[in-house]
Design a protein around this motif. Sequence first.
Motif, mmCIF file in Angstrom:
data_model
loop_
_atom_site.group_PDB
_atom_site.id
_atom_site.type_symbol
_atom_site.label_atom_id
_atom_site.label_comp_id
_atom_site.label_asym_id
_atom_site.label_seq_id
_atom_site.Cartn_x
_atom_site.Cartn_y
_atom_site.Cartn_z
ATOM 1 N N VAL A 152 0.857 -1.191 0.000
ATOM 2 C CA VAL A 152 0.000 0.000 0.000
ATOM 3 C C VAL A 152 0.887 1.233 0.000
ATOM 4 C CG1 VAL A 152 -1.843 1.247 1.187
ATOM 5 C CG2 VAL A 152 -1.729 -1.248 1.353
ATOM 6 N N LEU A 153 0.693 2.099 -0.988
ATOM 7 C CA LEU A 153 1.414 3.372 -1.037
ATOM 8 C C LEU A 153 0.496 4.494 -0.571
ATOM 9 C CD1 LEU A 153 3.401 3.270 -4.418
ATOM 10 C CD2 LEU A 153 4.022 2.324 -2.186
ATOM 11 N N HIS A 154 1.095 5.476 0.099
ATOM 12 C CA HIS A 154 0.348 6.646 0.554
ATOM 13 C C HIS A 154 1.322 7.813 0.647
ATOM 14 C CE1 HIS A 154 -2.595 9.136 2.460
ATOM 15 N NE2 HIS A 154 -2.018 9.138 3.644
ATOM 16 N N GLN A 155 0.961 8.918 -0.038
ATOM 17 C CA GLN A 155 1.784 10.125 -0.028
ATOM 18 C C GLN A 155 3.232 9.819 -0.398
ATOM 19 O OE1 GLN A 155 1.086 11.949 3.821
ATOM 20 N NE2 GLN A 155 -0.935 12.701 3.211
ATOM 21 N N GLY A 156 3.383 8.972 -1.411
ATOM 22 C CA GLY A 156 4.713 8.696 -1.948
ATOM 23 C C GLY A 156 5.568 7.780 -1.124
ATOM 24 N N GLN A 157 4.976 7.077 -0.163
ATOM 25 C CA GLN A 157 5.747 6.188 0.693
ATOM 26 C C GLN A 157 5.045 4.839 0.823
ATOM 27 O OE1 GLN A 157 5.693 8.901 4.133
ATOM 28 N NE2 GLN A 157 7.912 9.074 3.955
ATOM 29 N N VAL A 158 5.818 3.820 1.198
ATOM 30 C CA VAL A 158 5.203 2.537 1.519
ATOM 31 C C VAL A 158 4.510 2.678 2.866
ATOM 32 C CG1 VAL A 158 5.620 0.119 2.093
ATOM 33 C CG2 VAL A 158 6.849 1.170 0.176
ATOM 34 N N PHE A 159 3.202 2.433 2.871
ATOM 35 C CA PHE A 159 2.405 2.615 4.080
ATOM 36 C C PHE A 159 2.235 1.297 4.839
ATOM 37 C CE2 PHE A 159 -1.713 3.206 6.300
ATOM 38 C CZ PHE A 159 -1.417 4.358 7.015
ATOM 39 N N ARG A 160 1.907 0.246 4.105
ATOM 40 C CA ARG A 160 1.755 -1.080 4.695
ATOM 41 C C ARG A 160 2.092 -2.126 3.635
ATOM 42 N NH1 ARG A 160 0.969 1.475 8.716
ATOM 43 N NH2 ARG A 160 -0.694 1.232 10.302
#
Length: 256
Positions: A219-227
């Motif tokens: 899961v990506l969020h705001q350009g980062q790996v989130f989960r």
Amino acid sequence: MPPTEPLLDVQNITVSFDGFKAIQNLSLNVEKGSLRVLIGPNGAGKSTLLDTIIGKVRPVSGDVRYLGQSITRLPEYKIANLGICRKFQAPGVLDGLSVRENLLVACKGGKGVFSSFKVGAAAAERARVDELLTLTGLTDKAGMLAALLAHGEKQWLEIGMVVAADPQLLLLDEPTAGMTAQETAQTAALIRSLVGRHTVLVIDHDMAFVELLDAPITVLHQGQVFREGDLAALRSDADVMEIYLGRPKETGHAQA
């Protein structure tokens, strides 16, 4: 035994557009012969990540490594020649050619027209086209103009055209966009059939499709790996539900 090196190793990349960081210090690795799914809300950086892998976009920092080699500064054509192919959301088939002719063009690739004069080349290409027709389920449509195919069939044809180059790493950007439920299920089966001979990285928003792929999810969020995890774990993660589906986390107070 020492751990095997991943086929794709994205190391702490940051991508900036006029000061906006579309990707921030993102790391991701994908093992050879595996299937990985990328999900996340719009603007999470999914397509930018694929653009960076294929050399269309250059990171301001970090490194993209493929088979242990840095490809971060290579031109796009050299990255493609190493065995990385991307399929975009809109099908890019040649409407004026038949399904078979589209696949034949893809099989010739960059080898040039003179390759057809080599002993056995024409027979080998015909056999490969027949294999791809079977793979994509388009054998009965082999003589049909690509322009006359249904939307899902065009998507399958383009997947076949990308596979014709026999890439080690196949990047699929929303391959089920605009498909019916039946076409989506057939696409999931097609993609799963590629795994092993190919490594596949898929972007999609359709959670029913993601469930059919039955693969590890990032899961990506705001350009980062989130989960990262399987679908069941991510569906039970309140933070993932909040950022991906826009649901507020439960506060424990009764709702009116």
